[in-house]
Design a protein around this motif. Sequence first.
Motif, short mmCIF file in Angstrom:
data_model
loop_
_atom_site.label_atom_id
_atom_site.label_comp_id
_atom_site.label_asym_id
_atom_site.label_seq_id
_atom_site.Cartn_x
_atom_site.Cartn_y
_atom_site.Cartn_z
N MET A 72 0.83 -1.21 0.00
CA MET A 72 0.00 0.00 0.00
C MET A 72 0.86 1.26 0.00
O MET A 72 1.85 1.33 0.73
CB MET A 72 -0.90 0.04 1.25
N LEU A 73 0.47 2.22 -0.81
CA LEU A 73 1.10 3.53 -0.83
C LEU A 73 0.07 4.55 -0.39
O LEU A 73 -0.99 4.69 -1.02
CB LEU A 73 1.61 3.87 -2.23
N ALA A 74 0.34 5.26 0.71
CA ALA A 74 -0.60 6.25 1.24
C ALA A 74 0.01 7.64 1.16
O ALA A 74 1.21 7.82 1.44
CB ALA A 74 -0.96 5.91 2.69
N ALA A 75 -0.80 8.63 0.80
CA ALA A 75 -0.32 10.01 0.71
C ALA A 75 -1.42 10.95 1.19
O ALA A 75 -2.61 10.75 0.91
CB ALA A 75 0.08 10.35 -0.72
N ILE A 76 -1.01 12.00 1.92
CA ILE A 76 -1.94 13.00 2.44
C ILE A 76 -1.58 14.37 1.86
O ILE A 76 -0.42 14.78 1.90
CB ILE A 76 -1.89 13.08 3.98
N LEU A 168 -2.74 0.38 8.28
CA LEU A 168 -1.37 0.64 8.74
C LEU A 168 -0.73 1.75 7.92
O LEU A 168 -0.03 2.62 8.47
CB LEU A 168 -0.53 -0.65 8.63
N SER A 169 -0.96 1.77 6.61
CA SER A 169 -0.39 2.83 5.77
C SER A 169 -1.00 4.18 6.11
O SER A 169 -0.32 5.21 6.08
CB SER A 169 -0.60 2.50 4.28
N ALA A 170 -2.29 4.20 6.46
CA ALA A 170 -2.95 5.45 6.85
C ALA A 170 -2.36 5.99 8.15
O ALA A 170 -2.05 7.18 8.27
CB ALA A 170 -4.45 5.24 6.99
#
Length: 307
Positions: A72-76, A168-170
Amino acid sequence: METANGSEDLSSQLELDAFRRLFPLRFHERYLAESIRPDGRALGEARPTTVVLGSVASADGSSLVKIGSTTMLAAIKMEVMTPTAESPDEGSIAVEFHMPPICSSLVRPGRPAEAAPVISKQLSDTIASSGMVDLKELCVVSGKASWMAYLDIYCLDADGALFDAALLSAVAAFSHLGIPAASLNDDGRVVLGSKNKNKKEVRELENEPAFKEEKRKLHLNSFPFSLTCLLHKKYILADPTAEEETTMETVLTVVLNSSCQLVSLNKPGGPVLANTSAIQDCIVLAKKRVNQLWSILNEAMSDMEVD
């Protein structure tokens, strides 16, 4: 020329692969009878997990998480909005989970994955109910401006336990998040940067990016972690692969916070669970998993500070 033993080994492997495809449940049950799984794990053992922070340079907070092959790749990204009249001193969080065709052969181009909106909703509910983020911390000026945190999570490889890896990524992305400093200028407009900056140094929101050196960390009140388990007969399998999930239908996801307090239980479909001891066993496994993930996340944050 192949030796006799080599030919026999190849023939045995082909027979095993054929049996695995034709009779997947019987194949897995043979392993379950020995309290082991095809990948060599014990029934209650999770796959190796890694967390890397700051994977997307253009984002305000980001992470790359792997649980086994599931990636997973998470970005904000942070944007200023006008707060609602009901919550004038609070910001907001918008969560979107994406499953592009590259993540699985089951996801077809041009056809959105059915699981994506379900996981998006589950993530949004979990983040809200866990109390991880105090929305008041996202307020810029009460009643006039607050931050909207857009969290996008991309599944790059869907090999089971998608919600666990996505959550977990979040959490990791919010741990890495830096919120730009913002204030009102003399004209009553919101600008990025400190009030002590002169007018030439002030950057207006709609035109310029934030000053990296003026970003502040978000204080997180609690860290939610989850463990998905498969329940089949008398067996409980922690952190299932995609193959295991398609073979055995009863799934239970336990969400605990970093203090091992229960946040939620989720069981999508499958037979009704009448065995409360199985649920308790899943919670025990989840507590063990939370300690592992908490340690992994802390290590990732320590590595980030050193860098």
